[in-house]
Motif scaffolding. Structure first.
Motif, PDB file in Angstrom:
ATOM      1  N   GLU A  74       0.823  -1.204   0.000  1.00 21.40           N
ATOM      2  CA  GLU A  74       0.000   0.000   0.000  1.00 21.40           C
ATOM      3  C   GLU A  74       0.856   1.253   0.000  1.00 21.40           C
ATOM      4  N   ALA A  75       1.947   1.235   0.765  1.00 22.22           N
ATOM      5  CA  ALA A  75       2.836   2.393   0.799  1.00 22.22           C
ATOM      6  C   ALA A  75       3.355   2.715  -0.597  1.00 22.22           C
ATOM      7  N   VAL A  76       3.696   1.676  -1.338  1.00 21.61           N
ATOM      8  CA  VAL A  76       4.182   1.867  -2.711  1.00 21.61           C
ATOM      9  C   VAL A  76       3.073   2.450  -3.589  1.00 21.61           C
ATOM     10  N   MET A  77       1.872   1.867  -3.523  1.00 19.31           N
ATOM     11  CA  MET A  77       0.759   2.336  -4.355  1.00 19.31           C
ATOM     12  C   MET A  77       0.402   3.790  -4.048  1.00 19.31           C
ATOM     13  N   SER A  78       0.300   4.108  -2.764  1.00 17.92           N
ATOM     14  CA  SER A  78      -0.090   5.456  -2.372  1.00 17.92           C
ATOM     15  C   SER A  78       0.966   6.470  -2.809  1.00 17.92           C
ATOM     16  N   THR A  84       6.102   9.080  -7.120  1.00 20.11           N
ATOM     17  CA  THR A  84       7.353   8.350  -6.893  1.00 20.11           C
ATOM     18  C   THR A  84       7.409   7.135  -7.813  1.00 20.11           C
ATOM     19  N   GLN A  85       8.615   6.668  -8.074  1.00 21.50           N
ATOM     20  CA  GLN A  85       8.821   5.533  -8.973  1.00 21.50           C
ATOM     21  C   GLN A  85       9.215   4.266  -8.228  1.00 21.50           C
ATOM     22  N   SER A  86       9.226   4.305  -6.906  1.00 22.12           N
ATOM     23  CA  SER A  86       9.670   3.169  -6.115  1.00 22.12           C
ATOM     24  C   SER A  86       8.711   1.992  -6.234  1.00 22.12           C
ATOM     25  N   SER A  87       9.264   0.784  -6.254  1.00 21.13           N
ATOM     26  CA  SER A  87       8.470  -0.445  -6.308  1.00 21.13           C
ATOM     27  C   SER A  87       8.539  -1.156  -4.966  1.00 21.13           C
ATOM     28  N   LEU A  88       7.742  -2.211  -4.816  1.00 21.00           N
ATOM     29  CA  LEU A  88       7.777  -2.999  -3.590  1.00 21.00           C
ATOM     30  C   LEU A  88       9.164  -3.609  -3.397  1.00 21.00           C
ATOM     31  N   ALA A  89       9.757  -4.102  -4.463  1.00 25.26           N
ATOM     32  CA  ALA A  89      11.108  -4.671  -4.359  1.00 25.26           C
ATOM     33  C   ALA A  89      12.116  -3.605  -3.945  1.00 25.26           C
ATOM     34  N   ASP A  90      11.977  -2.380  -4.473  1.00 19.45           N
ATOM     35  CA  ASP A  90      12.875  -1.294  -4.075  1.00 19.45           C
ATOM     36  C   ASP A  90      12.783  -1.024  -2.579  1.00 19.45           C
ATOM     37  N   LEU A  91      11.557  -0.976  -2.073  1.00 21.19           N
ATOM     38  CA  LEU A  91      11.359  -0.712  -0.648  1.00 21.19           C
ATOM     39  C   LEU A  91      11.985  -1.813   0.194  1.00 21.19           C
ATOM     40  N   LEU A 104      17.049   7.594  -4.239  1.00 19.17           N
ATOM     41  CA  LEU A 104      16.925   7.283  -2.822  1.00 19.17           C
ATOM     42  C   LEU A 104      15.754   8.025  -2.179  1.00 19.17           C
ATOM     43  N   ASP A 105      15.503   9.270  -2.603  1.00 18.87           N
ATOM     44  CA  ASP A 105      14.390  10.027  -2.029  1.00 18.87           C
ATOM     45  C   ASP A 105      13.062   9.308  -2.238  1.00 18.87           C
ATOM     46  N   ASP A 106      12.893   8.669  -3.393  1.00 17.68           N
ATOM     47  CA  ASP A 106      11.640   7.967  -3.669  1.00 17.68           C
ATOM     48  C   ASP A 106      11.406   6.843  -2.664  1.00 17.68           C
ATOM     49  N   VAL A 107      12.415   6.007  -2.469  1.00 19.08           N
ATOM     50  CA  VAL A 107      12.226   4.861  -1.590  1.00 19.08           C
ATOM     51  C   VAL A 107      12.144   5.292  -0.130  1.00 19.08           C
ATOM     52  N   ARG A 108      12.807   6.372   0.226  1.00 18.10           N
ATOM     53  CA  ARG A 108      12.693   6.897   1.589  1.00 18.10           C
ATOM     54  C   ARG A 108      11.275   7.410   1.852  1.00 18.10           C
ATOM     55  N   GLU A 109      10.689   8.044   0.860  1.00 20.18           N
ATOM     56  CA  GLU A 109       9.310   8.527   1.031  1.00 20.18           C
ATOM     57  C   GLU A 109       8.354   7.369   1.283  1.00 20.18           C
ATOM     58  N   LYS A 141       6.136  12.020  10.766  1.00 16.73           N
ATOM     59  CA  LYS A 141       6.793  10.779  10.358  1.00 16.73           C
ATOM     60  C   LYS A 141       6.799  10.628   8.837  1.00 16.73           C
ATOM     61  N   LEU A 142       5.692  10.997   8.223  1.00 12.59           N
ATOM     62  CA  LEU A 142       5.543  10.854   6.778  1.00 12.59           C
ATOM     63  C   LEU A 142       6.546  11.707   6.016  1.00 12.59           C
ATOM     64  N   MET A 143       6.873  12.882   6.559  1.00 15.45           N
ATOM     65  CA  MET A 143       7.694  13.852   5.838  1.00 15.45           C
ATOM     66  C   MET A 143       9.114  13.950   6.393  1.00 15.45           C
ATOM     67  N   THR A 144       9.559  12.928   7.106  1.00 14.96           N
ATOM     68  CA  THR A 144      10.873  12.982   7.756  1.00 14.96           C
ATOM     69  C   THR A 144      12.019  12.956   6.758  1.00 14.96           C
ATOM     70  N   HIS A 145      11.850  12.227   5.660  1.00 17.10           N
ATOM     71  CA  HIS A 145      12.919  12.099   4.667  1.00 17.10           C
ATOM     72  C   HIS A 145      12.381  12.434   3.280  1.00 17.10           C
ATOM     73  N   GLY A 146      13.306  12.451   2.334  1.00 18.61           N
ATOM     74  CA  GLY A 146      12.898  12.666   0.950  1.00 18.61           C
ATOM     75  C   GLY A 146      12.546  14.115   0.677  1.00 18.61           C
ATOM     76  N   ARG A 147      11.691  14.299  -0.314  1.00 19.68           N
ATOM     77  CA  ARG A 147      11.381  15.651  -0.771  1.00 19.68           C
ATOM     78  C   ARG A 147      10.503  16.421   0.202  1.00 19.68           C
ATOM     79  N   GLY A 148       9.889  15.720   1.169  1.00 21.22           N
ATOM     80  CA  GLY A 148       8.984  16.403   2.073  1.00 21.22           C
ATOM     81  C   GLY A 148       9.637  17.039   3.266  1.00 21.22           C
ATOM     82  N   ILE A 149      10.948  16.827   3.443  1.00 25.69           N
ATOM     83  CA  ILE A 149      11.593  17.278   4.668  1.00 25.69           C
ATOM     84  C   ILE A 149      11.568  18.801   4.810  1.00 25.69           C
ATOM     85  N   GLY A 150      11.497  19.512   3.705  1.00 25.21           N
ATOM     86  CA  GLY A 150      11.454  20.972   3.770  1.00 25.21           C
ATOM     87  C   GLY A 150      10.047  21.529   3.732  1.00 25.21           C
TER      88      GLY A 150
END
Length: 386
Positions: A74-78, A84-91, A104-109, A141-150
């Motif tokens: 679900e995290a990947v789908m949402s 984001t381009q991250s897949s379940l395998a990436d996560l 890396l930002d994609d999978v961190r998100e 928690k959702l915005m701790t890493h990746g593009r949302g940190i700012g």
């Protein structure tokens, strides 16, 4: 039922431009919901399948395994809905300390999405009600890493935002001005906690989702958090023991319909049409989750039988299989930590499972290898027909 515009417009300023911001009326709808026989039947169907899904968390021996993997799916789908381009395998590679094949930002998100859900559940179990504080902590928690940190993690926005369009004046939708967010969120809190009247869990989740998306209280992450609140409400209401319902695949498949429905509620007040759409999404998504859980359970049992055919080494191979079933992508040290076996033994058992065609090594390296339970990941990645 068309009630007309379900709020008021106020003049606001965003990016130096004057715009008309929409302030939603408090829930519940006025006039109250008109649930005819057809809509009631659809709601009943959704409740029935939710009951089946809840039974999965009691009857299946591999519920914790399913929950771990399904939450990540679900995290990947949402997150994919947000681009984001991250897949379940990436996560799972990322969680196994491997290098993902995407930025890396994609999978961190995506990883942050999982952390936000787990934190929200912990807060609810600790006695915190559905409230703005819970949303803020989950958002942090959702915005701790990746593009949302700012983007002000955990803080209600202090500036005007807008959705769609090149500028605020030409946006497809402009949420409430920042000075109105306190009242809007307070009203939403009251509805979530059965004030002025109680609604069924499904209706509460459906109406609250629209209201949250309309308020759009954060600079970023509103869509992901709004989707996260749906299973949390159902768990809080006792409809589900575990957060096993996720609607992101359905919303992604019917994205244009989804956004159209949200706007239709705002402009025409047709809550009943939205309820039909939402109940249909729940019915489909819950049925898919039940099917996936049963398929995972059947896969695990079938593969255990194949491992038993190995003879004497089966006693050592079965715990390795169970560790991989719990974490479909893992390393020898991680598996050894779970099973209590030496690295040498774990490696030998993995080789035996590779020979059976159950497992494959994904790095191609001689050191720091990562092993994938291929059939398990393929089953989780199967999306079905919405």
């Amino acid at each position: 039922m068309e009630r007309g515009v379900t709020g008021t417009y106020e003049t606001s300023v965003a990016a130096g431009e004057t715009c008309r911001a929409f302030v939603p009326a408090p829930l519940p709808p006025d006039p109250s919901l008109s649930v005819d026989a057809s809509l009631q039947e659809r709601l009943d169907e959704a409740h029935l399948v939710l009951g089946r899904l809840d039974s999965v968390s009691v009857l299946l021996p591999e519920t914790s395994v399913f929950l771990y993997s399904y939450v990540r799916k679900e995290a990947v789908m949402s997150s994919q809905i947000e681009g984001t381009q991250s897949s379940l395998a990436d996560l799972m590679l990322y969680e196994a300390a491997g290098a993902p094949g995407v930025p890396l930002d994609d999978v961190r998100e995506v990883s942050c999405y999982v952390a936000a859900l787990e934190h929200g559940l912990a807060l609810l179990k600790g006695g915190l009600p559905l409230c703005t504080r819970l949303m803020n902590e989950m958002h942090a928690k959702l915005m701790t890493h990746g593009r949302g940190i700012g983007k002000a993690p955990g803080e209600v926005r202090r500036t005007q935002n807008w959705i769609g369009g090149p500028s605020p004046a030409r946006a497809s939708f402009v949420p409430p001005p920042p000075q109105r967010l306190g009242d809007c969120l307070s009203d939403l809190e009251k509805f979530l906690n059965d004030q002025p009247i109680r609604h069924s869990a499904l209706i509460k989740a459906a109406l609250s989702h629209v209201q949250f998306e309309t308020i759009h209280p954060y600079l970023d992450g509103n869509g992901r958090l709004g989707r996260l609140l749906i299973p949390l409400i159902l768990v809080h209401e006792g409809v589900l023991r575990e957060p096993l319902l996720y609607l992101s695949l359905y919303f992604k498949t019917y994205r244009s319909n989804y956004y159209e429905m949200l706007q239709r509620v705002r402009l025409h007040g047709d809550w009943e049409e939205w309820l039909w759409f939402f109940a249909t999404a729940v019915r489909y998504s819950a049925a898919q989750a039940v099917d996936t859980a049963k398929a995972l359970n059947a896969l695990g049992e079938a593969d255990r039988e194949r491992i038993r055919s190995l003879g004497r080494v089966a006693a050592s191979a079965l715990p390795v299989h169970q560790a991989l079933f719990a974490r479909p992508m893992s390393t020898i040290p991680a598996i050894g930590a779970v099973t209590g076996q030496s690295p040498h033994t774990v490696g030998k058992m993995l080789d035996a499972m590779i020979a059976l065609g159950l497992v494959r090594e994904v790095t191609g390296m001689k050191r720091n290898r990562i092993y994938e339970y291929t059939a398990c990941l393929e089953l989780l990645n199967r999306e079905g027909e919405a």
